[in-house]
Write a protein that holds these residues in place. Sequence first.
Motif, PDB file in Angstrom:
ATOM      1  N   VAL A   1     -49.593  -3.385   3.823  1.00 34.31           N
ATOM      2  CA  VAL A   1     -50.058  -4.441   4.728  1.00 34.31           C
ATOM      3  C   VAL A   1     -50.912  -3.828   5.820  1.00 34.31           C
ATOM      4  O   VAL A   1     -50.438  -2.991   6.600  1.00 34.31           O
ATOM      5  N   ASP A   2     -52.176  -4.221   5.878  1.00 37.19           N
ATOM      6  CA  ASP A   2     -53.083  -3.741   6.919  1.00 37.19           C
ATOM      7  C   ASP A   2     -54.260  -4.692   6.997  1.00 37.19           C
ATOM      8  O   ASP A   2     -54.694  -5.219   5.975  1.00 37.19           O
TER       9      ASP A   2
ATOM     10  N   GLY B   1     -50.394 -10.764   7.730  1.00 37.07           N
ATOM     11  CA  GLY B   1     -48.953 -10.796   7.790  1.00 37.07           C
ATOM     12  C   GLY B   1     -48.339 -11.929   6.982  1.00 37.07           C
ATOM     13  O   GLY B   1     -47.312 -11.749   6.326  1.00 37.07           O
TER      14      GLY B   1
ATOM     15  N   ALA C   1     -48.309 -11.073   3.415  1.00 38.46           N
ATOM     16  CA  ALA C   1     -47.309 -10.036   3.170  1.00 38.46           C
ATOM     17  C   ALA C   1     -45.906 -10.628   3.102  1.00 38.46           C
ATOM     18  O   ALA C   1     -45.102 -10.260   2.235  1.00 38.46           O
TER      19      ALA C   1
ATOM     20  N   CYS D   1     -46.556  -0.900   6.413  1.00 40.35           N
ATOM     21  CA  CYS D   1     -47.011  -2.011   7.242  1.00 40.35           C
ATOM     22  C   CYS D   1     -47.646  -1.521   8.538  1.00 40.35           C
ATOM     23  O   CYS D   1     -47.050  -0.720   9.270  1.00 40.35           O
TER      24      CYS D   1
ATOM     25  N   GLY E   1     -46.792  -6.756  13.246  1.00 41.28           N
ATOM     26  CA  GLY E   1     -46.226  -5.914  12.202  1.00 41.28           C
ATOM     27  C   GLY E   1     -44.727  -5.712  12.312  1.00 41.28           C
ATOM     28  O   GLY E   1     -44.024  -5.658  11.295  1.00 41.28           O
TER      29      GLY E   1
ATOM     30  N   ILE F   1     -42.886  -8.496  10.790  1.00 40.90           N
ATOM     31  CA  ILE F   1     -42.874  -8.375   9.327  1.00 40.90           C
ATOM     32  C   ILE F   1     -41.767  -7.412   8.906  1.00 40.90           C
ATOM     33  O   ILE F   1     -41.015  -7.672   7.965  1.00 40.90           O
TER      34      ILE F   1
END
Length: 197
Positions: free
Chosen positions: A6-7, A33, A36, A50, A59, A62
């Motif tokens: 995740v980015d 996010g 994700a 993440c 983040g 998440i």
Amino acid sequence: MRILVVDDDPAILKMCSVALQGQGHEIVACEGGQRALTAALLTKFDVALCDINLPDVHGLEIVRAIKMQSPELPVIVMSALDVAEWRDKAVDAGADHFLSKPLRLDDLRNEVEMAFGAKSDLRVALVDRDEAHRMRLAQELRKGGCVVRVVDRASAVFELADEPGLVIVDAAEPDVKRVVRWAGQHGIPCFVLFDRS
């Protein structure tokens, strides 16, 4: 392994994906996010990477959501933010590892292998009356790859469907002696928690 990455930076997503696919891993790359979180709900992952700064969901939120759903899933936080400040925040959110940006490919590969390799799958039965201590202890055990089953009373240990590989029980529990004796008879290590206050 199946890895969630995740980015919000497409270049970092591509770099991570190429590097990890080159080692034979299956990658699910998400730029946001929300995507994700949806992926984490619908797919079983072996490791999650993440970023902290995402445009739609923070983040660390998440990380918390992933750990609530899959406490045993190793999560690696990636960030260019100050390590001293954000590593502890990431760990408090449930992260198992912290990678500083800019990412080095060798560090990325090593962290992923280390995070996955740390999973022990040891089944732990935990009975602790102190809620704050119980939460911290369960989190640390899960970070080590243990599967933690929190039970509300010592006698419930006997009722578990799967026999634990380790029992941790509060000394204040009425059945603590019986649990220790049972664990010994079954060859299961047992730790008794005493209040030192």
